[in-house]
Design a protein around this motif. Structure first.
Motif, PDB file in Angstrom:
ATOM      1  N   ASP A 329      44.482  65.380  28.630  1.00 21.99           N
ATOM      2  CA  ASP A 329      45.126  64.141  28.438  1.00 21.99           C
ATOM      3  C   ASP A 329      44.753  62.903  28.455  1.00 21.99           C
ATOM      4  N   GLN A 330      45.786  61.920  27.440  1.00 23.08           N
ATOM      5  CA  GLN A 330      44.723  61.010  26.976  1.00 23.08           C
ATOM      6  C   GLN A 330      45.038  59.501  28.593  1.00 23.08           C
ATOM      7  N   ALA A 331      46.267  60.179  29.175  1.00 21.86           N
ATOM      8  CA  ALA A 331      46.597  59.692  30.911  1.00 21.86           C
ATOM      9  C   ALA A 331      46.553  58.061  30.412  1.00 21.86           C
ATOM     10  N   ARG A 332      48.044  57.604  29.396  1.00 16.87           N
ATOM     11  CA  ARG A 332      48.246  56.657  29.013  1.00 16.87           C
ATOM     12  C   ARG A 332      48.571  55.730  29.989  1.00 16.87           C
ATOM     13  N   VAL A 333      49.488  56.850  30.331  1.00 12.17           N
ATOM     14  CA  VAL A 333      50.380  55.600  31.636  1.00 12.17           C
ATOM     15  C   VAL A 333      50.127  55.555  33.162  1.00 12.17           C
ATOM     16  N   GLU A 334      49.143  56.162  33.112  1.00 11.67           N
ATOM     17  CA  GLU A 334      48.043  56.773  34.596  1.00 11.67           C
ATOM     18  C   GLU A 334      46.716  55.612  34.406  1.00 11.67           C
ATOM     19  N   ILE A 335      46.259  55.754  33.485  1.00  9.90           N
ATOM     20  CA  ILE A 335      45.190  54.596  33.234  1.00  9.90           C
ATOM     21  C   ILE A 335      45.435  53.116  32.848  1.00  9.90           C
ATOM     22  N   GLY A 336      46.301  53.020  32.064  1.00 12.19           N
ATOM     23  CA  GLY A 336      47.174  51.835  32.474  1.00 12.19           C
ATOM     24  C   GLY A 336      47.583  50.836  33.804  1.00 12.19           C
ATOM     25  N   ALA A 337      48.519  51.810  34.340  1.00 14.06           N
ATOM     26  CA  ALA A 337      48.836  51.482  36.237  1.00 14.06           C
ATOM     27  C   ALA A 337      47.458  51.400  36.678  1.00 14.06           C
ATOM     28  N   LEU A 338      46.154  51.876  36.805  1.00  8.18           N
ATOM     29  CA  LEU A 338      45.398  52.411  37.718  1.00  8.18           C
ATOM     30  C   LEU A 338      44.138  50.534  37.205  1.00  8.18           C
ATOM     31  N   LYS A 339      44.269  51.012  35.844  1.00  2.00           N
ATOM     32  CA  LYS A 339      43.818  49.404  35.506  1.00  2.00           C
ATOM     33  C   LYS A 339      43.640  48.086  36.186  1.00  2.00           C
ATOM     34  N   VAL A 340      45.009  48.266  36.196  1.00  2.45           N
ATOM     35  CA  VAL A 340      46.439  46.660  36.782  1.00  2.45           C
ATOM     36  C   VAL A 340      45.654  47.223  38.439  1.00  2.45           C
ATOM     37  N   ALA A 341      45.871  48.551  39.278  1.00  5.26           N
ATOM     38  CA  ALA A 341      46.633  48.268  40.525  1.00  5.26           C
ATOM     39  C   ALA A 341      44.841  48.089  41.295  1.00  5.26           C
ATOM     40  N   GLY A 342      43.977  48.530  40.144  1.00 10.04           N
ATOM     41  CA  GLY A 342      42.063  49.019  40.774  1.00 10.04           C
ATOM     42  C   GLY A 342      42.050  47.335  41.005  1.00 10.04           C
ATOM     43  N   ALA A 343      42.322  46.369  39.742  1.00 10.36           N
ATOM     44  CA  ALA A 343      41.406  45.177  40.003  1.00 10.36           C
ATOM     45  C   ALA A 343      42.668  43.797  40.823  1.00 10.36           C
ATOM     46  N   ARG A 344      44.280  44.588  41.523  1.00  7.53           N
ATOM     47  CA  ARG A 344      44.985  43.886  41.947  1.00  7.53           C
ATOM     48  C   ARG A 344      44.208  44.557  43.788  1.00  7.53           C
ATOM     49  N   VAL A 345      43.737  45.652  44.315  1.00  3.57           N
ATOM     50  CA  VAL A 345      43.037  45.861  45.070  1.00  3.57           C
ATOM     51  C   VAL A 345      41.839  45.425  45.764  1.00  3.57           C
ATOM     52  N   LEU A 346      41.072  45.268  45.226  1.00  3.42           N
ATOM     53  CA  LEU A 346      38.992  45.000  44.312  1.00  3.42           C
ATOM     54  C   LEU A 346      40.125  43.518  45.185  1.00  3.42           C
ATOM     55  N   HIS A 347      40.134  42.517  44.429  1.00  3.20           N
ATOM     56  CA  HIS A 347      40.859  41.294  44.833  1.00  3.20           C
ATOM     57  C   HIS A 347      41.600  41.319  45.869  1.00  3.20           C
ATOM     58  N   ASP A 348      42.002  41.914  46.511  1.00  7.11           N
ATOM     59  CA  ASP A 348      42.833  41.307  48.012  1.00  7.11           C
ATOM     60  C   ASP A 348      42.383  42.224  49.126  1.00  7.11           C
ATOM     61  N   VAL A 349      41.426  42.919  48.970  1.00 10.41           N
ATOM     62  CA  VAL A 349      40.527  43.676  49.821  1.00 10.41           C
ATOM     63  C   VAL A 349      39.651  42.059  49.997  1.00 10.41           C
ATOM     64  N   VAL A 350      38.590  42.018  48.409  1.00 11.08           N
ATOM     65  CA  VAL A 350      37.611  40.704  49.439  1.00 11.08           C
ATOM     66  C   VAL A 350      38.205  39.794  49.772  1.00 11.08           C
ATOM     67  N   ASP A 351      39.834  39.794  49.040  1.00 11.79           N
ATOM     68  CA  ASP A 351      40.331  37.973  49.770  1.00 11.79           C
ATOM     69  C   ASP A 351      40.500  38.006  51.200  1.00 11.79           C
ATOM     70  N   ARG A 352      40.839  39.224  51.707  1.00 10.10           N
ATOM     71  CA  ARG A 352      40.721  39.066  53.166  1.00 10.10           C
ATOM     72  C   ARG A 352      40.416  39.481  53.928  1.00 10.10           C
ATOM     73  N   ALA A 353      38.306  40.137  53.492  1.00 12.11           N
ATOM     74  CA  ALA A 353      37.094  40.183  54.221  1.00 12.11           C
ATOM     75  C   ALA A 353      36.508  38.730  54.236  1.00 12.11           C
ATOM     76  N   LEU A 354      37.010  37.657  53.058  1.00  3.00           N
ATOM     77  CA  LEU A 354      36.508  36.663  53.335  1.00  3.00           C
ATOM     78  C   LEU A 354      37.430  35.888  54.292  1.00  3.00           C
ATOM     79  N   GLN A 355      39.059  36.358  54.767  1.00  3.05           N
ATOM     80  CA  GLN A 355      38.855  35.231  55.379  1.00  3.05           C
ATOM     81  C   GLN A 355      39.260  35.313  57.465  1.00  3.05           C
ATOM     82  N   VAL A 356      39.026  36.666  56.723  1.00  6.73           N
ATOM     83  CA  VAL A 356      37.853  36.872  58.845  1.00  6.73           C
ATOM     84  C   VAL A 356      36.765  36.632  58.755  1.00  6.73           C
TER      85      VAL A 356
END
Length: 411
Positions: A329-356
């Motif tokens: 399956d080309q999984a275009r919905v899933e891949i498009g969604a995880l591209k956005v979600a994955g980048a956001r999660v990386l940013h937000d987790v690193v941001d919290r670690a910086l704050q700590v």
């Protein structure tokens, strides 16, 4: 370097995640050990660059070969380990803890080797395929152009015209990663004048030592040298045989390259997020302020909770997309969604670690400042968030408009 940086988990679950297949669990653990014990401690020298960094990276690559961990995601017939796609996805997660993991383990050329293996002529297969798997030299890929919205590649202006038995290429590309180290660049150019727009572009292999290939600059990104080069193509001549795949197939081949690539990106981001999570949790347990450990303060516990749930959610989303892609399956919905979600999660987790970490997190005494900048870039490359959001929403709404509901339990 902070002692927090080298803290290793000694308690907790003895098993890895339940979704890791038994056949790949031991290999995944070995790759993680290699990255944590050898690659991560080498990062300060590798970031400095220069001869010492080259020697150190060469040593890491020899150690990876000796450990049987070299190029494990590349096809076996090219000299790689032949690890199946889904198995490699799990390994890529722990390999991604360090930005140098791919290079040290010989998998940074995987997207290029798969593309060449499928579409290159026999001449280019012989000249480039096995050498890039052996890391004898670097490849590079050029699509984005200055002054053109990267989210709309139909507007690309770099062109190639036929002159006898050669292409003549003119234009300018940027964010060609690693161009200054690369032996060749696969460049996307407009070649067809009367075809539909998505059949107007071709991929052409260009040796970087050609006099018509001029590196304008290493483009600084968020204050750092980035290895993302701006390159001018000035009456550059290459044989027509340098075309990768059929003329006009550039978009299709690029999409084939990007689909698995987004899965790989997302798993590496998860590796980075998990590393930031580890650092944050160690810091919370070790640091005291205002009469108690940071770990005992409710707001800090909120950081831990939010980070864990976001990492776990993005991880399951990425693995689900990988399984659909592996099933054809080309999984275009899933891949498009995880591209956005994955980048956001990386940013937000690193941001919290910086704050700590506080002020120390902003220094180079931890990897967090570099990780933070890389996380911000993740929201641009392989398509900006806004384009993926629009694409996913449009696909979903189109289905409903046609009378089809999205069944989350059947994906």
């Amino acid at each position: 370097m902070s002692t927090d940086m080298n803290a290793r988990t000694t308690g907790g679950p003895a098993q890895g995640p339940d979704d890791v297949p038994d056949r790949v669990r031991a290999l995944r653990a070995r790759v993680k050990e290699f990255v944590v014990d050898l690659v991560e401690p080498a990062e300060p020298v590798l970031h400095e660059g220069g001869p010492e960094a080259d020697v150190l990276m060469g040593r890491l690559q020899r150690q990876a070969r000796e450990a049987g961990l070299w190029a494990i995601g590349h096809p076996e017939h090219l000299g790689g380990g032949g690890l199946p796609f889904l198995d490699y996805v799990h390994v890529n997660e722990v390999q991604g803890r360090s930005e140098f993991g791919q290079v040290a383990l010989g998998t940074f050329t995987l997207q290029d080797s798969l593309m060449l293996d499928r579409y290159a002529s026999e001449e280019w297969r012989e000249k480039y395929l096995r050498p890039i798997v052996e890391a004898e030299f670097w490849p590079s890929f050029a699509m984005t152009e200055p002054g053109i919205a990267g989210s709309d590649p139909t507007r690309l202006r770099t062109s190639a015209v036929v002159d006898g038995d050669a292409w003549v290429i003119n234009g300018r590309k940027w964010f060609t990663t690693g161009a200054q180290h690369a032996r060749y660049t696969t460049v996307m150019v407009r070649t067809e004048t009367d075809a539909p727009v998505h059949e107007s572009f071709s991929l052409i292999i260009v040796p970087t030592d050609d006099p018509g290939y001029r590196i304008v600059r290493d483009t600084p990104v968020l204050g750092m040298a980035s290895d993302h080069c701006e390159v001018a193509y000035e009456d550059l001549r290459v044989p027509l045989a340098n075309t990768l795949g059929p003329r006009g197939a550039g978009f299709r081949i690029a999409q084939e390259r990007l689909g698995p690539g987004r899965i790989f990106h997302a798993m590496r981001w998860l590796g980075q997020a998990q590393r930031a999570f580890d650092l944050m949790c160690h810091r919370l347990n070790q640091r005291e302020a205002h009469g108690s450990r940071l770990a005992d303060k409710q707001l800090m516990q909120q950081h831990v909770f939010d980070s864990w749930t976001e990492i776990q959610s993005a991880r399951l989303m990425t693995l689900a997309a990988a399984r659909r892609m592996d099933a054809g399956d080309q999984a275009r919905v899933e891949i498009g969604a995880l591209k956005v979600a994955g980048a956001r999660v990386l940013h937000d987790v690193v941001d919290r670690a910086l704050q700590v970490y506080g002020a120390e997190g902003l220094t180079d005494d931890t990897p967090l400042s570099r990780m933070y900048r890389a996380a911000r870039l993740a929201r641009f490359y392989d398509g900006p968030d806004e384009v993926h959001i629009q694409s996913v929403a449009t696909r979903l709404l189109r289905g409903y408009d046609a009378g089809r509901e999205w069944d989350f339990g059947d994906r």
